[in-house]
Write an enzyme that holds these catalytic residues in place. Structure first.
Site, PDB file in Angstrom:
ATOM      1  N   PRO A  97      -2.836  -0.436   3.459  1.00 40.93           N
ATOM      2  CA  PRO A  97      -4.112   0.271   3.606  1.00 40.93           C
ATOM      3  C   PRO A  97      -4.647   0.203   5.040  1.00 40.93           C
ATOM      4  O   PRO A  97      -5.487   1.006   5.425  1.00 40.93           O
ATOM      5  CB  PRO A  97      -5.051  -0.461   2.645  1.00 40.93           C
ATOM      6  CG  PRO A  97      -4.172  -1.218   1.716  1.00 40.93           C
ATOM      7  CD  PRO A  97      -2.935  -1.544   2.495  1.00 40.93           C
ATOM      8  N   GLY A 121       4.694  -4.144   0.175  1.00 43.28           N
ATOM      9  CA  GLY A 121       4.029  -5.399  -0.180  1.00 43.28           C
ATOM     10  C   GLY A 121       3.503  -5.398  -1.603  1.00 43.28           C
ATOM     11  O   GLY A 121       3.292  -4.345  -2.201  1.00 43.28           O
ATOM     12  N   GLU A 124      -1.850  -9.674  -3.056  1.00 44.02           N
ATOM     13  CA  GLU A 124      -3.042  -9.220  -2.326  1.00 44.02           C
ATOM     14  C   GLU A 124      -2.732  -8.895  -0.872  1.00 44.02           C
ATOM     15  O   GLU A 124      -3.628  -8.579  -0.093  1.00 44.02           O
ATOM     16  CB  GLU A 124      -4.166 -10.249  -2.428  1.00 44.02           C
ATOM     17  CG  GLU A 124      -5.037 -10.078  -3.669  1.00 44.02           C
ATOM     18  CD  GLU A 124      -4.225 -10.194  -4.961  1.00 44.02           C
ATOM     19  OE1 GLU A 124      -4.130  -9.170  -5.676  1.00 44.02           O
ATOM     20  OE2 GLU A 124      -3.677 -11.273  -5.245  1.00 44.02           O
ATOM     21  N   ILE A 141      -0.848   5.918   3.273  1.00 44.94           N
ATOM     22  CA  ILE A 141      -0.782   7.313   2.794  1.00 44.94           C
ATOM     23  C   ILE A 141      -2.177   7.855   2.478  1.00 44.94           C
ATOM     24  O   ILE A 141      -2.312   8.991   2.037  1.00 44.94           O
ATOM     25  CB  ILE A 141       0.163   7.490   1.582  1.00 44.94           C
ATOM     26  CG1 ILE A 141      -0.271   6.659   0.383  1.00 44.94           C
ATOM     27  CG2 ILE A 141       1.600   7.173   1.988  1.00 44.94           C
ATOM     28  CD1 ILE A 141       0.373   7.114  -0.927  1.00 44.94           C
ATOM     29  N   GLY A 142      -3.215   7.076   2.708  1.00 43.09           N
ATOM     30  CA  GLY A 142      -4.573   7.576   2.474  1.00 43.09           C
ATOM     31  C   GLY A 142      -5.528   6.439   2.193  1.00 43.09           C
ATOM     32  O   GLY A 142      -5.103   5.310   1.954  1.00 43.09           O
ATOM     33  N   ASP A 143      -6.816   6.750   2.210  1.00 46.28           N
ATOM     34  CA  ASP A 143      -7.834   5.719   2.072  1.00 46.28           C
ATOM     35  C   ASP A 143      -8.115   5.356   0.623  1.00 46.28           C
ATOM     36  O   ASP A 143      -9.155   5.716   0.063  1.00 46.28           O
ATOM     37  CB  ASP A 143      -9.128   6.156   2.780  1.00 46.28           C
ATOM     38  CG  ASP A 143      -8.978   6.123   4.289  1.00 46.28           C
ATOM     39  OD1 ASP A 143      -8.076   5.402   4.775  1.00 46.28           O
ATOM     40  OD2 ASP A 143      -9.740   6.823   4.973  1.00 46.28           O
ATOM     41  N   TYR A 144      -7.154   4.668   0.017  1.00 46.55           N
ATOM     42  CA  TYR A 144      -7.317   4.111  -1.320  1.00 46.55           C
ATOM     43  C   TYR A 144      -6.344   2.955  -1.445  1.00 46.55           C
ATOM     44  O   TYR A 144      -5.366   2.870  -0.709  1.00 46.55           O
ATOM     45  CB  TYR A 144      -7.061   5.167  -2.412  1.00 46.55           C
ATOM     46  CG  TYR A 144      -5.886   6.054  -2.120  1.00 46.55           C
ATOM     47  CD1 TYR A 144      -6.070   7.273  -1.479  1.00 46.55           C
ATOM     48  CD2 TYR A 144      -4.595   5.664  -2.454  1.00 46.55           C
ATOM     49  CE1 TYR A 144      -4.982   8.085  -1.183  1.00 46.55           C
ATOM     50  CE2 TYR A 144      -3.509   6.477  -2.169  1.00 46.55           C
ATOM     51  CZ  TYR A 144      -3.715   7.694  -1.526  1.00 46.55           C
ATOM     52  OH  TYR A 144      -2.644   8.486  -1.222  1.00 46.55           O
ATOM     53  N   VAL A 145      -6.637   2.054  -2.389  1.00 41.49           N
ATOM     54  CA  VAL A 145      -5.823   0.846  -2.544  1.00 41.49           C
ATOM     55  C   VAL A 145      -4.904   0.990  -3.751  1.00 41.49           C
ATOM     56  O   VAL A 145      -5.317   1.458  -4.811  1.00 41.49           O
ATOM     57  CB  VAL A 145      -6.722  -0.397  -2.688  1.00 41.49           C
ATOM     58  CG1 VAL A 145      -5.900  -1.647  -2.959  1.00 41.49           C
ATOM     59  CG2 VAL A 145      -7.575  -0.580  -1.447  1.00 41.49           C
ATOM     60  N   LEU A 146      -3.653   0.612  -3.577  1.00 38.05           N
ATOM     61  CA  LEU A 146      -2.654   0.627  -4.652  1.00 38.05           C
ATOM     62  C   LEU A 146      -2.192  -0.804  -4.903  1.00 38.05           C
ATOM     63  O   LEU A 146      -2.420  -1.692  -4.091  1.00 38.05           O
ATOM     64  CB  LEU A 146      -1.466   1.503  -4.247  1.00 38.05           C
ATOM     65  CG  LEU A 146      -1.795   2.972  -3.964  1.00 38.05           C
ATOM     66  CD1 LEU A 146      -0.640   3.653  -3.247  1.00 38.05           C
ATOM     67  CD2 LEU A 146      -2.138   3.705  -5.250  1.00 38.05           C
ATOM     68  N   ARG A 162      13.132  15.752   2.939  1.00 36.74           N
ATOM     69  CA  ARG A 162      13.009  17.207   2.938  1.00 36.74           C
ATOM     70  C   ARG A 162      13.281  17.824   4.303  1.00 36.74           C
ATOM     71  O   ARG A 162      13.533  19.020   4.402  1.00 36.74           O
ATOM     72  CB  ARG A 162      11.613  17.621   2.442  1.00 36.74           C
ATOM     73  CG  ARG A 162      11.368  17.261   1.002  1.00 36.74           C
ATOM     74  CD  ARG A 162       9.921  17.472   0.615  1.00 36.74           C
ATOM     75  NE  ARG A 162       9.510  18.864   0.765  1.00 36.74           N
ATOM     76  CZ  ARG A 162       9.726  19.802  -0.137  1.00 36.74           C
ATOM     77  NH1 ARG A 162      10.349  19.523  -1.254  1.00 36.74           N
ATOM     78  NH2 ARG A 162       9.334  21.043   0.081  1.00 36.74           N
ATOM     79  N   ASP A 177      11.217  30.156   8.470  1.00 32.76           N
ATOM     80  CA  ASP A 177      11.085  31.538   8.919  1.00 32.76           C
ATOM     81  C   ASP A 177       9.746  32.124   8.530  1.00 32.76           C
ATOM     82  O   ASP A 177       9.034  32.672   9.357  1.00 32.76           O
ATOM     83  CB  ASP A 177      12.208  32.408   8.325  1.00 32.76           C
ATOM     84  CG  ASP A 177      13.562  31.990   8.881  1.00 32.76           C
ATOM     85  OD1 ASP A 177      13.581  31.203   9.847  1.00 32.76           O
ATOM     86  OD2 ASP A 177      14.584  32.453   8.342  1.00 32.76           O
TER      87      ASP A 177
HETATM   88  C1  4H6 Z   1       0.332  -4.398   2.295  1.00 31.12           C
HETATM   89  C2  4H6 Z   1      -0.824  -5.147   2.380  1.00 31.12           C
HETATM   90  C3  4H6 Z   1      -0.413   0.940   0.856  1.00 31.12           C
HETATM   91  C4  4H6 Z   1       0.589  -3.672   1.135  1.00 31.12           C
HETATM   92  C5  4H6 Z   1      -1.701  -5.159   1.301  1.00 31.12           C
HETATM   93  C6  4H6 Z   1      -0.186  -0.255   0.197  1.00 31.12           C
HETATM   94  C7  4H6 Z   1      -2.379   1.238  -0.452  1.00 31.12           C
HETATM   95  C8  4H6 Z   1      -1.513   1.695   0.518  1.00 31.12           C
HETATM   96  C9  4H6 Z   1      -0.285  -3.676   0.040  1.00 31.12           C
HETATM   97  C10 4H6 Z   1      -1.453  -4.451   0.139  1.00 31.12           C
HETATM   98  C11 4H6 Z   1      -1.083  -0.678  -0.784  1.00 31.12           C
HETATM   99  C12 4H6 Z   1      -1.774   3.006   1.206  1.00 31.12           C
HETATM  100  C13 4H6 Z   1      -1.888  -5.246  -2.106  1.00 31.12           C
HETATM  101  C14 4H6 Z   1      -3.742  -4.722  -0.614  1.00 31.12           C
HETATM  102  C15 4H6 Z   1      -2.805  -4.981  -3.293  1.00 31.12           C
HETATM  103  C16 4H6 Z   1      -4.592  -4.521  -1.848  1.00 31.12           C
HETATM  104  C17 4H6 Z   1       0.043  -2.864  -1.165  1.00 31.12           C
HETATM  105  N1  4H6 Z   1      -2.148   0.098  -1.077  1.00 31.12           N
HETATM  106  N2  4H6 Z   1      -2.342  -4.511  -0.943  1.00 31.12           N
HETATM  107  N3  4H6 Z   1      -2.978   3.545   1.130  1.00 31.12           N
HETATM  108  N4  4H6 Z   1      -0.970  -1.862  -1.450  1.00 31.12           N
HETATM  109  O1  4H6 Z   1      -0.859   3.548   1.818  1.00 31.12           O
HETATM  110  O2  4H6 Z   1      -4.123  -5.296  -2.923  1.00 31.12           O
END
Ligand code: 4H6
Length: 255
Positions: A97, A121, A124, A141-146, A162, A177
């Site tokens: 993130p 990763g 946390e 890839i964008g402003d959100y947590v995964l 691609r 084209d």
């Molecule tokens: C590295 C550090 C990428 C990877 C922390 C990864 C969103 C994106 C992660 C974390 C990701 C993105 C672990 C921090 C889970 C939050 C894996 N989230 N996280 N936007 N998470 O590209 O807790």
């Protein structure tokens, strides 16, 4: 016969869940790319490199706080092995993130590298010293947590693949084209010609290819203006494009 020589794009991935990458290697366009050896996706699991007798890859953060972090050693050793399998000089990207936000120009840059190692990763986060010593670039890839970096890593694998010649076949040429680069796509329709009174725009069934080309360019310009004006900011419109966009705005009452 007719087989071109093509350098394969190498993706090393470092992940605690290597099976997740079946989503790219077993499905669709990216599966075909693997089968044709246009790309290679090779996973390395830090779990296989633990020295810890319990096989742990995580530990509590110094300074306290909730959750666990990926430890330096298993991750470092997995990256080391990934480097040994990758072409020499391969860059290492960590999905996070905190990274630089992915866009098409960054995808183009990754393609130009010819290979990359992606660090996904979990928990946390990861020990900062891995980033300091092993990682060339952090990407988001964008402003959100995964919950993990695997899905973002697969977004990069898909988007970069691609661009590899031969992966999209004929569609690739068609895109280069006819599709106005840096604009949103025009609306598309297939059979039937009418659904509950909703007709395919007349021009598309007219057979007039120049008219069709202009209508599509106009739709692409108009949609981009309405939905993503930021994309038009750094873009010089030519005479025809200005004319088409002006007409689009008039038609849609946007003046
Ligand atoms: C590295 C550090 C990428 C990877 C922390 C990864 C969103 C994106 C992660 C974390 C990701 C993105 C672990 C921090 C889970 C939050 C894996 N989230 N996280 N936007 N998470 O590209 O807790």
């Amino acid at each position: 016969m007719g087989r071109r020589l093509l350098a394969m794009y190498y993706f090393g991935v470092v992940s605690l869940f290597p099976e997740m990458f079946d989503a790219v290697t077993k499905y669709g366009v990216t599966r075909r790319a693997c089968e044709k050896e246009l790309i290679k996706v090779e996973a390395f699991n830090p779990r296989d490199y633990t020295l810890d007798k319990f096989g742990n890859v995580d530990a509590k953060p110094f300074g306290g706080g909730p959750g666990m972090l990926m430890q330096y050693q298993p991750l470092h050793d997995a990256i080391k092995v990934a480097r040994e399998h990758a072409p020499s000089g391969t860059k290492v990207v960590c999905l996070s993130p905190q990274g630089k936000q992915l866009d098409h120009s960054l995808v183009t840059k990754f393609h130009s590298w010819g290979s990359m190692i992606l660090i996904a990763g979990r928990y946390e986060g990861i020990d900062e010293r891995v980033l300091q010593t092993e990682v060339d670039l952090e990407v988001s890839i964008g402003d959100y947590v995964l919950s993990g970096g695997e899905l973002p890593a697969m977004c990069i694998i898909d988007a970069v693949s691609r661009l590899v010649p031969g992966v999209l076949g004929n569609i690739q040429n068609a895109y280069e084209d006819t599709f106005a680069q840096g604009l949103l796509h025009f609306p598309q329709y297939t059979r039937p010609e009418e659904i509950n009174g909703l007709k395919v725009p007349e021009v598309l069934v007219s057979g007039n290819h120049e008219k069709i080309r202009q209508w599509r360019l106009q739709q692409a310009l108009g949609r981009t203006y309405e939905r993503r004006p930021d994309l038009l900011e750094g873009r010089e419109l030519d005479k025809l494009e200005r004319k088409l966009l002006k007409a689009y705005k008039e038609e849609h009452g946007l003046n």
